[in-house]
Design an enzyme around this catalytic site. Structure first.
Site, PDB file in Angstrom:
ATOM      1  CD  GLU A  37      22.136  -7.406  72.337  1.00 49.20           C
ATOM      2  OE1 GLU A  37      21.695  -8.508  72.686  1.00 49.20           O
ATOM      3  OE2 GLU A  37      23.064  -6.837  72.923  1.00 49.20           O
ATOM      4  CE1 TYR A 120      18.619  -9.038  76.395  1.00 50.42           C
ATOM      5  CE2 TYR A 120      18.830  -9.367  74.016  1.00 50.42           C
ATOM      6  CZ  TYR A 120      19.407  -9.219  75.265  1.00 50.42           C
ATOM      7  OH  TYR A 120      20.763  -9.234  75.380  1.00 50.42           O
ATOM      8  CG  ASP A 138      19.349 -12.051  78.299  1.00 51.40           C
ATOM      9  OD1 ASP A 138      19.522 -11.708  79.493  1.00 51.40           O
ATOM     10  OD2 ASP A 138      20.290 -12.270  77.522  1.00 51.40           O
TER      11      ASP A 138
END
Ligand code: SF4
Length: 348
Positions: A37, A120, A138
């Site tokens: 991520e 996020y 996002d």
């Protein structure tokens, strides 16, 4: 089943059939999910894959990451950009080793306290790795949700993002939190595309999509225009003393903080003045092609020079041969072309 539940259900079934096979999806290892991520922020999936594979070979665990030298990590990250991401990864890994025995905490608030983990990333780790009901919102997810619901709130506002985090959290299906998170991400990345027409014919939730029904897809998401980038004009130098080339470190704050770079100065400083200031008497000077590099908020316009150093009293630069730099030092992409061209002159 209400309409929201049907959307969630359809998305999950679609994802289970259509998910791309990505290295970090073959596992629920929280560390791999975290790392992927972070790498995927501002970077395309295809570009991330080889970086991810290489990174986990060198740092297979959080503990290994915590103890790997920063220079090695920067080299592994070279070309991905936004280097503060990898510096923060290391700092967070050190905290995880000190406070959580080397395993990421399965607690959203504890994740949020780790360096570089925002809402996020915390939502992605919490839902995918630990099946906790936290949304990961996002730009992709905001685009999908605003089209699905024909929602005209400005997605560049924090308040809109926060509102969607709360709404998506409420939609999370028990036991399939991670699949839902990934399904939304995947839809945004492969079907409900930005910049141009989405692939609505391939969309599993087309029948529920308000923007599709009203034929108003191109009106969403609503986004206020970005601020104009700041222009900076620089002179950049490939200083070569025989086979040795000068590198220097950037300041610890600001753009590309603490990274190695080619010596440079504002463009309006006169060449002889700056070289004298650096303690260098030059032989031949060649102009290298002007370069432009675009960062998120800044644009660099660089006049570039190859300078053959005749006398060198410089005490601040590091003078290294080409092979050492390329093997051991991470040079930001902004300097790559200048580096390559400068090295081609070395061989002459
Ligand atoms: Fe996006 Fe089209 Fe699907 Fe609506 S129907 S969510 S606009 S891909």
């Amino acid at each position: 089943m209400n309409e929201y539940q049907e959307v969630v259900d359809k998305l999950i079934r679609w994802y289970q059939k259509n998910a791309r096979d990505l290295p970090w999806r073959r596992t629920r290892n929280p560390y791999y999910i975290w790392l992927s991520e972070i790498m995927l922020q501002q970077t395309r999936v295809e570009a991330v894959k080889p970086y991810f594979e290489r990174f986990i070979k060198v740092c297979p665990t959080i503990e290994a990451l915590a103890f790997t030298h920063e220079e090695t990590l920067l080299k592994l990250w070279e070309g991905l950009g936004y280097y503060s991401r990898v510096k923060n990864l290391k700092k967070a890994a050190q905290t995880v080793v000190e406070e959580y025995d080397g395993s990421l905490p399965s607690d959203y608030q504890a994740l949020r306290r780790l360096k570089g983990i925002g809402p996020y990333t915390a939502g992605a780790i919490a839902s995918i790795a630990f099946s906790l009901p936290y949304a990961a919102v996002d730009g992709n997810v905001l685009r999908v949700m605003s089209r699905l619901t024909a929602d005209a709130r400005d997605i560049s506002l924090d308040a809109t993002k926060k509102a969607w985090e709360d709404e998506i959290t409420l939609m999370m299906p028990k036991g399939e939190e991670g699949t839902f998170t990934q399904a939304l991400m995947e839809l945004g990345a492969t079907v409900c595309l930005p910049n141009g027409m989405p692939k609505c014919q391939a969309c599993p939730v087309r029948e529920f999509c308000q923007a599709y029904r009203k034929n108003t897809i191109m009106q969403y998401p609503v986004k206020s225009p970005k601020k104009q980038r700041k222009m900076e004009y620089l002179s950049v130098f490939f200083l070569a003393e025989g086979k040795k080339i000068a590198l220097c470190k950037r300041e610890e704050k600001g753009l590309l903080s603490g990274l190695w770079q080619l010596p440079n100065c504002p463009k309006d400083l006169a060449l002889p003045v700056i070289l004298r200031e650096w303690g260098i008497i030059s032989g031949e000077i060649r102009q290298i092609k002007t370069q432009k590099h675009i960062f998120t908020h800044i644009e660099w316009h660089m006049n570039c020079y190859y300078v053959n150093v005749r006398e060198n009293e410089n005490k601040t630069f590091l003078w290294l041969d080409q092979e050492t730099v390329e093997k051991q030092y991470a040079l930001p992409s902004a300097f790559k072309k200048i580096w390559q061209e400068g090295c081609s002159f070395l061989e002459e």
